[in-house]
Scaffold this motif. Structure first.
Motif, PDB file in Angstrom:
ATOM      1  N   LEU A 162      52.173  48.714  83.947  1.00  0.00           N
ATOM      2  CA  LEU A 162      52.517  47.303  84.122  1.00  0.00           C
ATOM      3  C   LEU A 162      52.530  46.929  85.595  1.00  0.00           C
ATOM      4  N   LYS A 163      53.081  47.795  86.420  1.00  0.00           N
ATOM      5  CA  LYS A 163      53.134  47.522  87.854  1.00  0.00           C
ATOM      6  C   LYS A 163      51.726  47.372  88.430  1.00  0.00           C
ATOM      7  N   ALA A 164      50.820  48.271  88.027  1.00  0.00           N
ATOM      8  CA  ALA A 164      49.450  48.209  88.532  1.00  0.00           C
ATOM      9  C   ALA A 164      48.765  46.908  88.139  1.00  0.00           C
ATOM     10  N   ILE A 165      48.921  46.504  86.879  1.00  0.00           N
ATOM     11  CA  ILE A 165      48.268  45.282  86.402  1.00  0.00           C
ATOM     12  C   ILE A 165      48.854  44.055  87.081  1.00  0.00           C
ATOM     13  N   LEU A 166      50.170  43.975  87.189  1.00  0.00           N
ATOM     14  CA  LEU A 166      50.807  42.796  87.770  1.00  0.00           C
ATOM     15  C   LEU A 166      50.517  42.692  89.264  1.00  0.00           C
ATOM     16  N   ARG A 167      50.427  43.810  89.949  1.00  0.00           N
ATOM     17  CA  ARG A 167      50.083  43.763  91.370  1.00  0.00           C
ATOM     18  C   ARG A 167      48.633  43.321  91.567  1.00  0.00           C
ATOM     19  N   ALA A 168      47.754  43.796  90.684  1.00  0.00           N
ATOM     20  CA  ALA A 168      46.355  43.354  90.764  1.00  0.00           C
ATOM     21  C   ALA A 168      46.266  41.849  90.535  1.00  0.00           C
ATOM     22  N   GLU A 169      47.054  41.317  89.607  1.00  0.00           N
ATOM     23  CA  GLU A 169      47.067  39.886  89.336  1.00  0.00           C
ATOM     24  C   GLU A 169      47.579  39.096  90.538  1.00  0.00           C
ATOM     25  N   GLU A 170      48.560  39.633  91.244  1.00  0.00           N
ATOM     26  CA  GLU A 170      49.108  38.944  92.404  1.00  0.00           C
ATOM     27  C   GLU A 170      48.077  38.837  93.522  1.00  0.00           C
ATOM     28  N   GLU A 171      47.269  39.871  93.686  1.00  0.00           N
ATOM     29  CA  GLU A 171      46.273  39.884  94.749  1.00  0.00           C
ATOM     30  C   GLU A 171      45.040  39.059  94.388  1.00  0.00           C
ATOM     31  N   SER A 172      44.679  39.086  93.107  1.00  0.00           N
ATOM     32  CA  SER A 172      43.491  38.364  92.660  1.00  0.00           C
ATOM     33  C   SER A 172      43.661  37.980  91.193  1.00  0.00           C
ATOM     34  N   LEU A 185      47.129  46.606  77.274  1.00  0.00           N
ATOM     35  CA  LEU A 185      48.538  46.252  77.435  1.00  0.00           C
ATOM     36  C   LEU A 185      48.830  44.870  76.852  1.00  0.00           C
ATOM     37  N   ALA A 186      47.930  43.921  77.097  1.00  0.00           N
ATOM     38  CA  ALA A 186      48.132  42.568  76.582  1.00  0.00           C
ATOM     39  C   ALA A 186      48.191  42.561  75.062  1.00  0.00           C
ATOM     40  N   ARG A 187      47.350  43.381  74.439  1.00  0.00           N
ATOM     41  CA  ARG A 187      47.359  43.473  72.985  1.00  0.00           C
ATOM     42  C   ARG A 187      48.700  44.022  72.490  1.00  0.00           C
ATOM     43  N   ALA A 188      49.224  45.023  73.177  1.00  0.00           N
ATOM     44  CA  ALA A 188      50.502  45.612  72.778  1.00  0.00           C
ATOM     45  C   ALA A 188      51.672  44.670  73.048  1.00  0.00           C
ATOM     46  N   LEU A 189      51.569  43.905  74.121  1.00  0.00           N
ATOM     47  CA  LEU A 189      52.633  42.972  74.491  1.00  0.00           C
ATOM     48  C   LEU A 189      52.604  41.689  73.649  1.00  0.00           C
ATOM     49  N   GLY A 190      51.415  41.333  73.181  1.00  0.00           N
ATOM     50  CA  GLY A 190      51.258  40.084  72.451  1.00  0.00           C
ATOM     51  C   GLY A 190      50.808  38.934  73.323  1.00  0.00           C
ATOM     52  N   GLY A 191      50.412  39.232  74.564  1.00  0.00           N
ATOM     53  CA  GLY A 191      49.938  38.189  75.467  1.00  0.00           C
ATOM     54  C   GLY A 191      50.086  38.618  76.916  1.00  0.00           C
ATOM     55  N   THR A 192      49.771  37.700  77.834  1.00  0.00           N
ATOM     56  CA  THR A 192      49.807  38.013  79.265  1.00  0.00           C
ATOM     57  C   THR A 192      50.752  37.107  80.048  1.00  0.00           C
ATOM     58  N   ASP A 193      51.293  36.088  79.422  1.00  0.00           N
ATOM     59  CA  ASP A 193      52.197  35.181  80.122  1.00  0.00           C
ATOM     60  C   ASP A 193      53.413  35.937  80.640  1.00  0.00           C
ATOM     61  N   TRP A 194      53.810  35.654  81.879  1.00  0.00           N
ATOM     62  CA  TRP A 194      54.912  36.396  82.481  1.00  0.00           C
ATOM     63  C   TRP A 194      56.208  36.256  81.686  1.00  0.00           C
ATOM     64  N   ASN A 195      56.465  35.097  81.143  1.00  0.00           N
ATOM     65  CA  ASN A 195      57.688  34.936  80.350  1.00  0.00           C
ATOM     66  C   ASN A 195      57.675  35.852  79.136  1.00  0.00           C
ATOM     67  N   LEU A 196      56.520  36.044  78.534  1.00  0.00           N
ATOM     68  CA  LEU A 196      56.407  36.948  77.387  1.00  0.00           C
ATOM     69  C   LEU A 196      56.591  38.397  77.832  1.00  0.00           C
ATOM     70  N   VAL A 197      55.932  38.762  78.958  1.00  0.00           N
ATOM     71  CA  VAL A 197      56.062  40.128  79.471  1.00  0.00           C
ATOM     72  C   VAL A 197      57.510  40.411  79.847  1.00  0.00           C
ATOM     73  N   ARG A 198      58.123  39.475  80.530  1.00  0.00           N
ATOM     74  CA  ARG A 198      59.505  39.642  80.959  1.00  0.00           C
ATOM     75  C   ARG A 198      60.432  39.813  79.763  1.00  0.00           C
ATOM     76  N   SER A 199      60.228  39.010  78.725  1.00  0.00           N
ATOM     77  CA  SER A 199      61.057  39.116  77.525  1.00  0.00           C
ATOM     78  C   SER A 199      60.884  40.471  76.856  1.00  0.00           C
ATOM     79  N   PHE A 200      59.640  40.968  76.791  1.00  0.00           N
ATOM     80  CA  PHE A 200      59.378  42.273  76.180  1.00  0.00           C
ATOM     81  C   PHE A 200      60.094  43.378  76.943  1.00  0.00           C
ATOM     82  N   VAL A 201      59.986  43.334  78.273  1.00  0.00           N
ATOM     83  CA  VAL A 201      60.530  44.411  79.107  1.00  0.00           C
ATOM     84  C   VAL A 201      62.050  44.347  79.184  1.00  0.00           C
ATOM     85  N   TYR A 202      62.581  43.185  79.484  1.00  0.00           N
ATOM     86  CA  TYR A 202      64.015  43.085  79.741  1.00  0.00           C
ATOM     87  C   TYR A 202      64.825  42.699  78.519  1.00  0.00           C
ATOM     88  N   GLY A 203      64.130  42.358  77.435  1.00  0.00           N
ATOM     89  CA  GLY A 203      64.842  42.024  76.210  1.00  0.00           C
ATOM     90  C   GLY A 203      64.872  43.155  75.209  1.00  0.00           C
TER      91      GLY A 203
END
Length: 302
Positions: A162-172, A185-203
């Protein structure tokens, strides 16, 4: 015929097996993750509900006359051990001498080695190096949880990905989620929106996050370089645990086990390459819950 119930409670599920006195598995199943971290009334109540759910499933198949349970996060000779033993005895209507509770690694070790024989390296949701001496003294390295370490574990692998993907997104923007690893990862998470990722990780809990390691394995199988690098580093992290125990105990056979260790050959290859001594390397997964069930069936003879 007397039946023994074996329980292997890890970070992603609690697996149970019923075995007869011949060692044959007669029933099996799984329920929600059960932990030995009984540090609050809420945690105890959750453990009680999980044990009740398991008992309902088990009793439909047969009544166990002995139980051996390996539970993640549990330390022997503590109030949590006594609480868990009492809970199992009460729920299954057994006397306490027919219930043995230990940390999950105790049971896993005995699935592979006789006392004092080898070194067990486990990578599931968490990671640990484990040795059980002939006089049942435990020597462990790692296993300190994801907030401190757990290098090479499923949680660690998922976090690094997750760190690698999110850092790549920040740069480009678009450079991360469109990769093979990002897509898996997006398939496993159910999407790429940060609110969705954040909810998956911290919820969720650590087991839910650790489950994302499977997506990293899928990406590595498809040739994603970042995923392969992460799994190679995971193997090196796990080898560090083995090397620490080899340094303290001397060369012994080493078993690398657990679901996260099976994500891709790159992990086990890196692990083996980093071992400091030419020791026997065991990479076969055995059923710890069935080992526990077979041992529990022998309690009936006592």
């Amino acid at each position: 015929m007397g039946l023994g119930l074996g329980i292997d409670a890890g970070g992603t599920a609690t697996r149970w097996r019923l075995a007869d006195t011949r060692g044959q598995c007669v029933a099996q199943g799984s329920v929600a993750p059960l932990t030995g971290h009984l540090f609050s009334a809420a945690a105890e109540e959750r453990a009680r509900q999980i044990v009740l759910d398991m008992a309902q499933a088990v009793m439909r198949q047969g009544r166990p006359l002995g139980i051996i349970a390996g539970i993640t996060g549990l330390t022997r000779d503590t109030p949590a051990e006594a609480t868990m033993r009492a809970l199992l005895a009460e729920t299954f209507e057994l006397s306490s001498d027919k219930v043995f509770v230990a940390e999950d690694m105790w049971i896993a070790y005995l699935s592979y080695f006789a006392l004092g024989e080898g070194i067990l390296i486990y990578s599931g949701t968490g990671s640990i190096g484990y040795y059980l001496s002939e006089d049942k003294e435990v020597i462990r390295v790692g296993g300190r949880g994801n907030l401190i370490d757990d290098g090479g574990s499923g949680f660690w692998i998922a976090r690094e990905a997750l760190k690698a993907i999110l850092r790549a997104e920040e740069e480009s923007p678009g450079a991360g989620w469109t990769t093979i690893l990002g897509t898996c990862l997006a398939r496993a998470l159910g999407g790429t929106d940060w609110n969705l990722v954040r909810s998956f990780v911290y919820g969720g809990d650590r087991g839910k996050i650790g489950s994302l390691a499977r997506a990293v394995g899928e990406a590595a199988q498809a040739g994603d370089g970042t995923a392969l690098d992460i799994l190679t580093e995971a193997g090196e992290e796990l080898a560090r645990l083995a090397n620490a125990l080899i340094k303290r105990l001397g060369p012994r056979p080493v078993a690398l086990v657990g679901g996260s260790a099976r994500l891709h050959p790159a992990l086990s290859e890196a692990f083996r390459k980093e071992l400091v001594a030419p020791v026997e390397f065991i990479a076969t997964d055995l059923d710890a819950a069935l080992t526990a069930a077979r041992l529990a069936a022998t309690l009936n003879r006592a």
